[in-house]
Design an enzyme around this catalytic site. Structure first.
Site, mmCIF file in Angstrom:
data_model
loop_
_atom_site.group_PDB
_atom_site.id
_atom_site.type_symbol
_atom_site.label_atom_id
_atom_site.label_comp_id
_atom_site.label_asym_id
_atom_site.label_seq_id
_atom_site.Cartn_x
_atom_site.Cartn_y
_atom_site.Cartn_z
ATOM 1 N N HIS A 62 0.812 -1.227 0.000
ATOM 2 C CA HIS A 62 0.000 0.000 0.000
ATOM 3 C C HIS A 62 0.840 1.269 0.000
ATOM 4 O O HIS A 62 0.462 2.259 -0.591
ATOM 5 C CB HIS A 62 -0.989 0.008 1.166
ATOM 6 N N ASP A 63 1.984 1.255 0.642
ATOM 7 C CA ASP A 63 2.832 2.446 0.731
ATOM 8 C C ASP A 63 4.104 2.353 -0.108
ATOM 9 O O ASP A 63 5.066 3.075 0.151
ATOM 10 C CB ASP A 63 3.206 2.709 2.196
ATOM 11 N N LYS A 86 6.129 5.375 -1.160
ATOM 12 C CA LYS A 86 6.954 6.153 -0.223
ATOM 13 C C LYS A 86 8.443 6.021 -0.502
ATOM 14 O O LYS A 86 9.232 6.801 0.018
ATOM 15 C CB LYS A 86 6.638 5.761 1.222
ATOM 16 N N HIS A 114 2.651 9.894 -2.652
ATOM 17 C CA HIS A 114 3.051 8.487 -2.573
ATOM 18 C C HIS A 114 1.973 7.538 -3.099
ATOM 19 O O HIS A 114 2.292 6.479 -3.634
ATOM 20 C CB HIS A 114 3.479 8.100 -1.146
ATOM 21 N N HIS A 136 -5.954 6.098 0.654
ATOM 22 C CA HIS A 136 -6.140 7.399 1.308
ATOM 23 C C HIS A 136 -7.402 8.124 0.829
ATOM 24 O O HIS A 136 -7.611 9.293 1.146
ATOM 25 C CB HIS A 136 -4.911 8.291 1.132
ATOM 26 N N ASP A 144 -4.994 0.239 7.865
ATOM 27 C CA ASP A 144 -3.779 1.056 7.919
ATOM 28 C C ASP A 144 -3.885 2.119 8.996
ATOM 29 O O ASP A 144 -2.936 2.352 9.753
ATOM 30 C CB ASP A 144 -3.529 1.696 6.549
#
Length: 172
Positions: free
Chosen positions: A29-30, A33, A58, A85, A113
């Protein structure tokens, strides 16, 4: 976080195959980043406006990195990276999607999250208790989070806490 996603997926009626795919796709998911500087990622205080705009990128970067694939798993990972998000009321990013326009895997990953982030120590904050985190999530039902997912998460909370405690013991 990925175990929470899999549990929540099963709790809302996803097939075993789909909830297992959540288990394996949600850790990405990240991934976007990797393109964000450590000065922003590890900053101990609040991000200023420019830093926040950089951080928000990100999600889009993660979607671009994962691209469109012939793999259902990687396509789910891309969807999660792009939509974790987004918020139920449309105030999220990067697209401002609202309600059911947000793919279920993004809605699941978002809730899991946030719970994980709230209950974990970060450079900019202390870990919240499970009760504090759930109070915040419950207050955000219908704005940040899909109300049905919040109710389902409450029903699996004992299992989530057990997983959290198990992993806390391993990291000690």
């Amino acid at each position: 976080m990925s175990l929470y996603c899999s549990l929540l997926g099963a709790a809302v009626g996803m097939s075993l195959e789909h909830s297992e795919m959540l288990l394996h796709a949600s850790p990405l998911h990240d991934v976007g980043k990797i393109a964000i500087s450590d000065e922003i990622l590890l900053k101990p205080g609040r991000l200023d406006h420019a830093e926040w705009q950089t951080m928000k990128r990100h999600a889009t970067i993660g979607g671009e990195l994962l691209g469109t694939q012939d793999s259902d798993l990687l396509n789910m990972a891309r969807s999660i990276a792009l939509t974790h998000h987004e918020k139920w009321d449309g105030s999220g990013y990067p697209e401002g999607l609202q309600g059911d326009a947000i793919p279920i895997e993004g809605r699941v990953a978002s809730l899991c999250d946030v719970f994980d982030a709230l209950t974990s120590e970060r450079p900019y904050k202390k870990a919240w208790t499970v009760e504090e985190a759930m109070d915040e999530i419950t207050k955000s039902k219908g704005t940040h989070f899909d109300p049905d997912l919040v109710e389902a998460y409450e029903s699996i909370l004992p299992d989530v806490v057990q997983i959290k405690e198990q992993f806390s013991e391993w990291s000690s």
